[in-house]
Write a protein that holds these residues in place. Structure first.
Motif, short mmCIF file in Angstrom:
data_model
loop_
_atom_site.label_atom_id
_atom_site.label_comp_id
_atom_site.label_asym_id
_atom_site.label_seq_id
_atom_site.Cartn_x
_atom_site.Cartn_y
_atom_site.Cartn_z
N MET A 165 0.83 -1.21 0.00
CA MET A 165 0.00 0.00 0.00
C MET A 165 0.86 1.26 0.00
N GLY A 166 2.17 1.08 0.31
CA GLY A 166 3.03 2.24 0.48
C GLY A 166 2.63 3.05 1.69
N ALA A 167 2.18 2.35 2.73
CA ALA A 167 1.66 3.03 3.91
C ALA A 167 2.43 2.60 5.16
N GLU A 168 2.36 3.42 6.19
CA GLU A 168 2.93 3.07 7.49
C GLU A 168 1.95 2.20 8.28
N LEU A 169 2.50 1.44 9.23
CA LEU A 169 1.65 0.77 10.21
C LEU A 169 1.47 1.72 11.39
N LYS A 170 0.24 1.86 11.83
CA LYS A 170 -0.01 2.74 12.96
C LYS A 170 -0.84 1.99 13.99
N ARG A 171 -0.44 2.11 15.26
CA ARG A 171 -1.17 1.39 16.30
C ARG A 171 -2.55 2.01 16.52
N ASP A 172 -3.59 1.19 16.48
CA ASP A 172 -4.95 1.67 16.66
C ASP A 172 -5.32 1.55 18.14
N PRO A 173 -5.52 2.69 18.82
CA PRO A 173 -5.72 2.63 20.29
C PRO A 173 -6.98 1.86 20.69
N LEU A 174 -8.03 1.93 19.86
CA LEU A 174 -9.27 1.22 20.21
C LEU A 174 -9.05 -0.30 20.16
N ILE A 175 -8.33 -0.75 19.13
CA ILE A 175 -8.06 -2.19 19.03
C ILE A 175 -7.13 -2.64 20.16
N ALA A 176 -6.13 -1.81 20.44
CA ALA A 176 -5.20 -2.15 21.53
C ALA A 176 -5.98 -2.33 22.83
N GLU A 177 -6.95 -1.43 23.02
CA GLU A 177 -7.76 -1.50 24.24
C GLU A 177 -8.59 -2.79 24.27
N ARG A 178 -9.12 -3.13 23.10
CA ARG A 178 -9.96 -4.33 23.00
C ARG A 178 -9.14 -5.58 23.29
N ILE A 179 -7.92 -5.62 22.77
CA ILE A 179 -7.04 -6.78 23.01
C ILE A 179 -6.71 -6.89 24.50
N ARG A 180 -6.37 -5.73 25.10
CA ARG A 180 -6.08 -5.72 26.53
C ARG A 180 -7.26 -6.25 27.34
N ALA A 181 -8.46 -5.79 26.95
CA ALA A 181 -9.68 -6.18 27.68
C ALA A 181 -9.92 -7.68 27.57
N MET A 182 -9.60 -8.27 26.39
CA MET A 182 -9.79 -9.71 26.22
C MET A 182 -8.90 -10.50 27.16
N PHE A 183 -7.65 -10.06 27.30
CA PHE A 183 -6.74 -10.76 28.21
C PHE A 183 -7.23 -10.61 29.65
N THR A 184 -7.65 -9.41 30.00
CA THR A 184 -8.14 -9.16 31.35
C THR A 184 -9.33 -10.07 31.66
N ALA A 185 -10.27 -10.16 30.68
CA ALA A 185 -11.48 -10.97 30.89
C ALA A 185 -11.12 -12.43 31.13
N ARG A 186 -10.02 -12.90 30.48
CA ARG A 186 -9.60 -14.28 30.67
C ARG A 186 -8.67 -14.45 31.87
#
Lengths: 409, 409
Positions: A85-106
């Motif tokens: 794509m000729g694009a940078e990777l950028k961390r998506d804060p909402l997804i990061a939060e969702r991933i964190r929440a999944m680990f917490t829930a488990r």
């Protein structure tokens, strides 16, 4: 609209995992009326993943990239797409939060690595469905598109059914929606079904919508697929309903199920409707019938158990010494014993006639027996001699026989 | 030496058949030390098959083309290769004769179509193995090569093991032969095995021959693969024998089998050596153990049968009303009943502890029980909660427990 599948993962190339995802994706694309001419497997190597994407995008409009979205350093599908794509990777804060929440829930600590899964190429959109920690991505590459989905089958399927296929259909622009329904049959060959349905197929050919196609996948019977294009889901479903009525009218009880329903699922459903229970006595099938039944969802409320003899000479152990020598009587005694042992409404069994062929009968005939309440039904079938296919066909034949008897009543 | 796999067949793209051939080929190439970076699936379309071959030959030295060698008009792999070679197809009279003879031997008339299978591109060589009616072909394309093999798995495997892999190794030229042996283990993780074998791996790393690798394919345990390069088969095998002795010395009875041996195969072999017979009582596994055992070659002389309960509440039906409430006693009663019912030397069973976890015990523990002659052995194992994995692991765990007990005696 053409769409290719690129499956990413060295373990696929090494044969450590059989690539069932691509098969499923191929079927979904075909069902949706989207052409798919090539499928590619590539290992976890950045340059080679990019090469595979380039070749696929060079000859198709879209690519489904499956796998390589995990949290480890091996998972580089995101990086390959960003490069294309000729694009940078950028961390998506909402997804990061969702991933964190999944680990917490488990109740588990999250390794930092997992936040790599929240890295999204700038310009890509996140797929709404996210059953696991890997988000799916819709990534525009010029006028074309790569859909990145995880290799975990359940996660992949949810995203593809929920977002990728509808998005492909929208892009194809030719119609609002394409819907399909598969009717599953047992008891006729593909050419036999085609002959029976020849009138319908000619009638449909003129309009070209809906269409009928046959799929002979595996040994679980021939599938008849009805596909309709409509301006809306309701319109397409209505066309399918009409055509299904025609097809059912012609094929009658050759049809046992719809879409993913297996033959044991259908037999169990009919039993459940009556509140009846089931038991089996097995010899030819060596426990395969019990294994398939007990693996079905909710089976344990209906299927109570099985008496299994591996060889013929172990059958008397199950019948308390009683073991008629002719196969038909034996199958009946077995079905009856299964029913009595487990105190069920229905007992089923199969017995192979081991006598050599003579003028009076064929070799290799199998007797299927159903003890339903106080009635006994038997049927003789001629099955393949190859033992694995004989086992499978006996299981299917027996469940089909039971289904037909229950439908009759 | 790089070799790609191109699987030919529209049914593969449509997902009607899962492409297990490519997985098997990938594993064989890896075992032989031949790099394989891409695998492609393409439908029965001449231009697209040629395109797939061109792309593959552009980046690799060899291609294994699997499928499309049948007798029908759809089967056009031969035509595609002939076009790439710039050669004509010429009917080979010896192959035609062989195909005719096969039909005669089976007492069937040969459709003329079948002689298409005798058409060979001029300049190609026929592979010696020919278990079916489709000959395999070695087709030079410039300095590179396409191996055409049928899609029927058993035919394909015979040709690949007998001719294709040895030919690839000869072409790679670096060594005379590469041989591998896989030791199959149960009871340790991949990282655990790697730690145990770290000394051997370091010792081997210096010389680079033989090598040790781990394969975690499927759920049937971790495989330890020893690969050796030698000037001859005997030399390579001798190196493998030496290394196997080292590995066995370290891993001990974690190793249950070699190459394609399954855990049930190993347990049955140990029973056969003693002239003993086996029966099972199943609940957690719902007949899966019986189905796997009875599918094994020659099982019917050893495995007599099974008593199967689908749900816990059907177990008393099998135990004539006796059914201890604690899981360990229940597993013992089940194993004993199996042994008595079928009058066998050994009875095996598994029972799940369904009590919720408390301070005294974990939840989801399964008790494995072996009734061997007049002795009883039990083992508690903690297994995955997912029911399909629990079933599979219980079967494997039970067969492994039996194997270990038999090896001890």
């Amino acid at each position: 609209m053409r769409c290719e599948v690129v499956a990413v993962g060295t373990e696929l190339l090494l044969g450590q995992i059989v690539d069932t995802n691509s098969s499923w994706l191929g079927e979904q694309l075909a069902l949706a009326g989207i052409d798919s001419h090539f499928q590619t497997k590539v290992g976890d190597n950045l340059e080679r993943i990019i090469e595979a994407f380039k070749i696929a995008l060079g000859r198709s409009d879209a690519v489904i990239a499956c796998g390589g979205l995990g949290p480890t350093q091996d998972d580089i599908t995101r990086d390959a797409i960003a490069r294309l794509m000729g694009a940078e990777l950028k961390r998506d804060p909402l997804i990061a939060e969702r991933i964190r929440a999944m680990f917490t829930a488990r109740g588990r600590a999250m390794p930092d690595n997992n936040l790599r899964q929240a890295d999204v190429p700038v310009g890509a959109k996140v797929i709404a469905q996210m059953p696991g920690t890997a988000p799916g991505l819709i990534c525009p590459v010029g006028e074309k598109v790569i859909y990145a989905v995880p290799g975990v089958p359940s996660e992949m399927r949810e995203m593809v059914s929920g977002t990728v296929i509808p998005d492909l259909q929208r892009r194809s622009g030719s119609v609002a929606v394409i819907r399909s329904r598969t009717l599953r049959t047992w008891g006729q060959s593909e050419s036999g079904l085609a002959e029976m349905l020849t009138g319908r197929i000619s009638a449909l050919d003129a309009a070209g919508n809906p269409t009928i196609a046959f799929l002979a996948s595996g040994i679980e019977g021939i599938k008849v697929r009805i596909t309709a294009k409509g301006v809306s889901d309701a319109a397409a479903q209505a066309m399918i309903n009409d055509e299904e009525a025609h097809v059912r009218n012609i094929l009658g009880d050759l049809i046992f199920g719809v879409n993913d329903e297996t033959i044991e699922h259908c037999a169990l459903k009919l039993l459940r409707q009556r509140g009846w229970t089931l038991a089996s006595a097995e010899w030819v099938t060596g426990g395969l019938l019990a294994a398939r039944l007990s693996a079905a969802q909710g089976a344990d409320e209906i299927f109570r158990g099985a008496l299994v003899a591996c060889a013929r000479n172990a059958v008397p152990d199950l019948l308390k010494g009683l073991a008629p020598t002719d196969a038909e009587s034996l199958s009946r005694a077995m079905a009856d014993t299964a029913r009595r042992t487990f105190a069920t409404d229905v007992g089923v069994a199969a017995a192979l006639d081991q006598r050599p062929a003579d003028e009076g009968h064929l070799a290799g005939v199998i007797y299927l027996a159903l003890a339903i309440k106080d009635t006994m039904h038997t049927q003789a079938v001629k099955l393949p001699r190859d033992s694995e296919r004989m086992r499978q066909f006996t299981v299917i034949g027996l469940m089909n026989f039971l289904r037909l008897k229950l439908q009759d009543n």
